[in-house]
Design a protein around this motif. Structure first.
Motif, PDB file in Angstrom:
ATOM      1  N   ASP A 129       0.837  -1.199   0.000  1.00 25.57           N
ATOM      2  CA  ASP A 129       0.000   0.000   0.000  1.00 25.57           C
ATOM      3  C   ASP A 129       0.875   1.253   0.000  1.00 25.57           C
ATOM      4  OD1 ASP A 129      -2.269   1.541   0.084  1.00 25.57           O
ATOM      5  OD2 ASP A 129      -2.674   1.228   2.212  1.00 25.57           O
ATOM      6  N   LEU A 130       1.927   1.245   0.829  1.00 27.66           N
ATOM      7  CA  LEU A 130       2.845   2.382   0.889  1.00 27.66           C
ATOM      8  C   LEU A 130       3.518   2.621  -0.456  1.00 27.66           C
ATOM      9  CD1 LEU A 130       4.482   4.552   2.414  1.00 27.66           C
ATOM     10  CD2 LEU A 130       6.090   2.739   3.062  1.00 27.66           C
ATOM     11  N   LEU A 131       3.961   1.552  -1.087  1.00 27.83           N
ATOM     12  CA  LEU A 131       4.656   1.677  -2.367  1.00 27.83           C
ATOM     13  C   LEU A 131       3.758   2.307  -3.421  1.00 27.83           C
ATOM     14  CD1 LEU A 131       7.382   1.007  -3.683  1.00 27.83           C
ATOM     15  CD2 LEU A 131       6.440  -1.224  -4.314  1.00 27.83           C
ATOM     16  N   PHE A 132       2.506   1.882  -3.454  1.00 30.85           N
ATOM     17  CA  PHE A 132       1.584   2.423  -4.453  1.00 30.85           C
ATOM     18  C   PHE A 132       1.280   3.899  -4.192  1.00 30.85           C
ATOM     19  CE2 PHE A 132      -2.687   3.014  -6.380  1.00 30.85           C
ATOM     20  CZ  PHE A 132      -2.306   2.791  -7.698  1.00 30.85           C
ATOM     21  N   VAL A 133       1.143   4.266  -2.930  1.00 24.69           N
ATOM     22  CA  VAL A 133       0.892   5.673  -2.602  1.00 24.69           C
ATOM     23  C   VAL A 133       2.088   6.536  -3.001  1.00 24.69           C
ATOM     24  CG1 VAL A 133       0.554   7.308  -0.707  1.00 24.69           C
ATOM     25  CG2 VAL A 133      -0.770   5.189  -0.774  1.00 24.69           C
ATOM     26  N   LEU A 134       3.299   6.070  -2.733  1.00 24.30           N
ATOM     27  CA  LEU A 134       4.492   6.822  -3.124  1.00 24.30           C
ATOM     28  C   LEU A 134       4.580   6.981  -4.638  1.00 24.30           C
ATOM     29  CD1 LEU A 134       7.183   5.355  -0.685  1.00 24.30           C
ATOM     30  CD2 LEU A 134       6.147   7.628  -0.610  1.00 24.30           C
ATOM     31  N   GLN A 135       4.236   5.911  -5.358  1.00 25.35           N
ATOM     32  CA  GLN A 135       4.272   5.974  -6.824  1.00 25.35           C
ATOM     33  C   GLN A 135       3.196   6.909  -7.380  1.00 25.35           C
ATOM     34  OE1 GLN A 135       3.957   1.979  -8.356  1.00 25.35           O
ATOM     35  NE2 GLN A 135       5.829   1.288  -7.354  1.00 25.35           N
ATOM     36  N   THR A 136       2.088   6.997  -6.691  1.00 24.28           N
ATOM     37  CA  THR A 136       0.955   7.773  -7.202  1.00 24.28           C
ATOM     38  C   THR A 136       1.039   9.248  -6.819  1.00 24.28           C
ATOM     39  OG1 THR A 136      -0.420   5.778  -7.027  1.00 24.28           O
ATOM     40  CG2 THR A 136      -1.563   7.880  -7.298  1.00 24.28           C
ATOM     41  N   LEU A 137       1.482   9.528  -5.595  1.00 21.91           N
ATOM     42  CA  LEU A 137       1.500  10.904  -5.094  1.00 21.91           C
ATOM     43  C   LEU A 137       2.896  11.503  -5.006  1.00 21.91           C
ATOM     44  CD1 LEU A 137      -1.073  10.580  -2.148  1.00 21.91           C
ATOM     45  CD2 LEU A 137      -1.508  11.291  -4.515  1.00 21.91           C
ATOM     46  N   GLY A 138       3.923  10.688  -5.200  1.00 24.97           N
ATOM     47  CA  GLY A 138       5.284  11.145  -4.967  1.00 24.97           C
ATOM     48  C   GLY A 138       5.874  11.937  -6.116  1.00 24.97           C
ATOM     49  N   ASP A 139       6.911  12.708  -5.792  1.00 31.08           N
ATOM     50  CA  ASP A 139       7.696  13.434  -6.792  1.00 31.08           C
ATOM     51  C   ASP A 139       9.106  13.605  -6.225  1.00 31.08           C
ATOM     52  OD1 ASP A 139       7.498  15.571  -4.954  1.00 31.08           O
ATOM     53  OD2 ASP A 139       5.805  16.466  -6.021  1.00 31.08           O
ATOM     54  N   ASP A 140       9.861  14.580  -6.714  1.00 36.17           N
ATOM     55  CA  ASP A 140      11.246  14.732  -6.268  1.00 36.17           C
ATOM     56  C   ASP A 140      11.362  15.019  -4.773  1.00 36.17           C
ATOM     57  OD1 ASP A 140      10.038  17.229  -7.115  1.00 36.17           O
ATOM     58  OD2 ASP A 140      11.971  18.172  -6.788  1.00 36.17           O
ATOM     59  N   ARG A 141      10.313  15.532  -4.153  1.00 35.41           N
ATOM     60  CA  ARG A 141      10.372  15.816  -2.718  1.00 35.41           C
ATOM     61  C   ARG A 141      10.475  14.544  -1.883  1.00 35.41           C
ATOM     62  NH1 ARG A 141       5.142  19.618  -2.675  1.00 35.41           N
ATOM     63  NH2 ARG A 141       4.581  18.009  -4.215  1.00 35.41           N
ATOM     64  N   VAL A 142      10.053  13.427  -2.438  1.00 36.74           N
ATOM     65  CA  VAL A 142      10.124  12.151  -1.727  1.00 36.74           C
ATOM     66  C   VAL A 142      11.568  11.652  -1.634  1.00 36.74           C
ATOM     67  CG1 VAL A 142       9.468   9.706  -1.894  1.00 36.74           C
ATOM     68  CG2 VAL A 142       7.760  11.482  -2.280  1.00 36.74           C
ATOM     69  N   ILE A 143      12.426  12.090  -2.565  1.00 34.43           N
ATOM     70  CA  ILE A 143      13.815  11.619  -2.582  1.00 34.43           C
ATOM     71  C   ILE A 143      14.609  12.371  -1.515  1.00 34.43           C
ATOM     72  CG2 ILE A 143      15.805  11.106  -4.031  1.00 34.43           C
ATOM     73  CD1 ILE A 143      13.140   9.911  -5.051  1.00 34.43           C
ATOM     74  N   ALA A 144      14.670  11.796  -0.322  1.00 31.90           N
ATOM     75  CA  ALA A 144      15.379  12.451   0.777  1.00 31.90           C
ATOM     76  C   ALA A 144      16.884  12.405   0.587  1.00 31.90           C
ATOM     77  CB  ALA A 144      14.993  11.800   2.103  1.00 31.90           C
ATOM     78  N   GLN A 145      17.368  11.317  -0.033  1.00 32.05           N
ATOM     79  CA  GLN A 145      18.815  11.200  -0.258  1.00 32.05           C
ATOM     80  C   GLN A 145      19.064  10.237  -1.412  1.00 32.05           C
ATOM     81  OE1 GLN A 145      21.901   8.981   2.393  1.00 32.05           O
ATOM     82  NE2 GLN A 145      21.834  11.070   3.212  1.00 32.05           N
ATOM     83  N   THR A 146      19.954  10.629  -2.312  1.00 29.94           N
ATOM     84  CA  THR A 146      20.416   9.768  -3.397  1.00 29.94           C
ATOM     85  C   THR A 146      21.862   9.401  -3.116  1.00 29.94           C
ATOM     86  OG1 THR A 146      18.964  10.835  -5.016  1.00 29.94           O
ATOM     87  CG2 THR A 146      20.835   9.587  -5.876  1.00 29.94           C
ATOM     88  N   ASN A 147      22.144   8.100  -3.131  1.00 29.86           N
ATOM     89  CA  ASN A 147      23.480   7.603  -2.836  1.00 29.86           C
ATOM     90  C   ASN A 147      24.061   6.900  -4.061  1.00 29.86           C
ATOM     91  OD1 ASN A 147      23.870   7.846   0.342  1.00 29.86           O
ATOM     92  ND2 ASN A 147      21.738   7.298  -0.070  1.00 29.86           N
ATOM     93  N   VAL A 148      25.261   7.283  -4.433  1.00 37.14           N
ATOM     94  CA  VAL A 148      25.962   6.673  -5.566  1.00 37.14           C
ATOM     95  C   VAL A 148      27.222   6.003  -5.037  1.00 37.14           C
ATOM     96  CG1 VAL A 148      27.116   7.106  -7.760  1.00 37.14           C
ATOM     97  CG2 VAL A 148      25.041   8.379  -7.167  1.00 37.14           C
ATOM     98  N   MET A 149      27.298   4.691  -5.190  1.00 34.45           N
ATOM     99  CA  MET A 149      28.403   3.909  -4.635  1.00 34.45           C
ATOM    100  C   MET A 149      28.587   4.237  -3.158  1.00 34.45           C
ATOM    101  SD  MET A 149      29.762   1.800  -6.945  1.00 34.45           S
ATOM    102  CE  MET A 149      31.503   1.517  -6.673  1.00 34.45           C
TER     103      MET A 149
END
Length: 429
Positions: free
Chosen positions: A405-425
């Motif tokens: 349920d959480l995953l679907f809500v994030l996919q439906t209502l989310g945008d760049d504000r949901v990305i709290a942190q992006t980690n590369v390597m």
């Protein structure tokens, strides 16, 4: 040795959810242990914490308010079109002539290419995309600029110089011979440097002669491990044009097939209007398709037949297709993907969508041994998603029942504000 220890809820795919009910691994209290940019261990916190020294234990990052997921994989995007995103009012062929070609003509200027590359890479990272397959322009300068910027962030990026020797303005054309030699030089300069890889990139069949497509095939044959990236069956008028330009071909895909362009590292963007024989041949050659829902709807290209391609066993990844696409954000792209499949009578599950944007995209790019999940030894490209990023999300996610349920809500209502942190390597950006 660099090391990070992160505690919190974690979600990733071990396989394709539509084919395996146990493919999704959700751990409400996980420990992700990263060493030298790779996943050293991942599992239940209480099981792994016993292995930590007091010093390590003191460095554990509490991320219990977030959801850890693998970084998003964008299987089709045009970096030069960043400045023309949201261009109004046309379908594919007119759109190319009105907007795309005029914008791309400026990328012979290294300064312009460098400036747009920075904006583009920043947007990818801000939106949680850690791996992308990217169109540049016909100008070698555009490739050098993009790879140089990506290298600063240690990103896993695949890109290539566009090959285009007809049916476009002179300032965005090359020739079969120059496209071969320039691509070869770029492959020698960039392919396999750090996390960078090269894609042989004929724009699409109508803008390449038989001679140029054959040159693309030679490049693939001569350089093991490089990619093929192009467009296929995006628009019905485009398909009719291909029939007129290549009367000896059995179908659109056969134009590429005759040139030797199909294979496990070949990615065909869009692929909306395929016949059965094209689907069979894509599956037979282990070629992949990049589905670009926001672009398909924005430019009016058609509804992607996902279930049909899945039934044929074709690898599918997600693409934002900037600038025909309208968002760098994979969550918004998945929202449009769900809506499009609803129109096709296909109730796409949130876990299958998530798979397409992570491990499925990695498989489409023949990189699932390196990225796409938290399996031990994989590169630690991952995100922290914030379920409370907006007031609406905070209210809605407080009523979610379980990870699905959480995953679907994030996919439906989310945008760049949901990305709290992006980690590369393992490094936060």
């Amino acid at each position: 040795m660099s090391e990070r220890l992160i505690r919190g809820p974690l979600l990733h795919c071990l396989g394709e959810p539509d084919k395996d009910e146990a493919a999704v691994d959700y751990q409400p209290d996980a420990l992700l242990w990263v060493q030298n940019g790779l996943v050293h261990k991942m599992g239940n916190y209480e099981s792994i914490v016993k292995e930590l020294s007091p010093t390590q234990l003191s460095k554990v990052e509490d991320c219990s308010q977030y959801l850890m997921v693998p970084g998003f994989v964008d299987c089709h995007i045009h970096y030069p079109q960043t400045e023309m995103i949201a261009a109004y009012g046309t379908q594919l062929l007119e759109w190319l002539n009105s907007y795309t070609f005029p914008v791309e003509s400026g990328f012979k200027d290294p300064a312009k290419a460098a400036a747009v590359s920075k904006v583009f890479i920043d947007q990818l990272l801000n939106n949680g995309t850690t791996t992308a397959l990217v169109f540049c322009t016909v100008h070698p300068e555009s490739v050098d600029a993009l790879f140089t910027e990506a290298q600063k962030h240690n990103m896993r990026l695949i890109a290539g110089k566009v090959m285009m020797d007809r049916n476009a303005p002179d300032n965005v054309l090359d020739t079969a011979q120059t496209s071969y030699h320039q691509s070869k030089q770029l492959i020698d300069r960039w392919h396999g440097v750090g996390r960078l890889q090269y894609a042989v990139t004929p724009r699409f069949a109508p803008t390449s002669t038989d001679e140029q497509l054959a040159a693309a095939g030679r490049l693939l044959a001569e350089h093991e491990g490089v990619y093929l990236h192009t467009h296929l069956s995006e628009n019905v008028d485009e398909i009719e044009w291909v029939k007129a330009l290549f009367p000896k071909a059995k179908n659109y895909l056969d134009v590429y097939d005759q040139a030797g362009l199909l294979g496990k590292r070949s990615v065909f963007a869009h692929s909306i209007h395929l016949c059965d024989s094209e689907c069979e041949r894509l599956a037979e050659t282990d070629s992949a398709v990049a589905h670009c829902p926001t672009s398909n709807m924005f430019i009016g290209s058609g509804l992607f037949p996902m279930q049909r391609l899945q039934d044929h066993g074709i690898k599918i990844g997600m693409g934002t297709d900037i600038g025909g696409g309208t968002s760098f954000n994979m969550l918004q792209t998945l929202a449009d993907c769900y809506k499009m499949q609803q129109l096709k009578g296909n109730n796409l599950s949130p876990e299958q969508s998530f798979y397409l944007a992570t491990l499925g995209g990695a498989k489409a790019l023949d990189m699932d041994d390196k990225i796409g999940s938290f399996a031990g030894g994989k590169e630690a490209d991952f995100l922290l998603l914030d379920p409370n990023a907006t007031d609406l999300l905070k209210f809605r996610t407080s009523h979610c029942e379980g990870w699905r349920d959480l995953l679907f809500v994030l996919q439906t209502l989310g945008d760049d504000r949901v990305i709290a942190q992006t980690n590369v390597m393992g490094v936060a950006h």
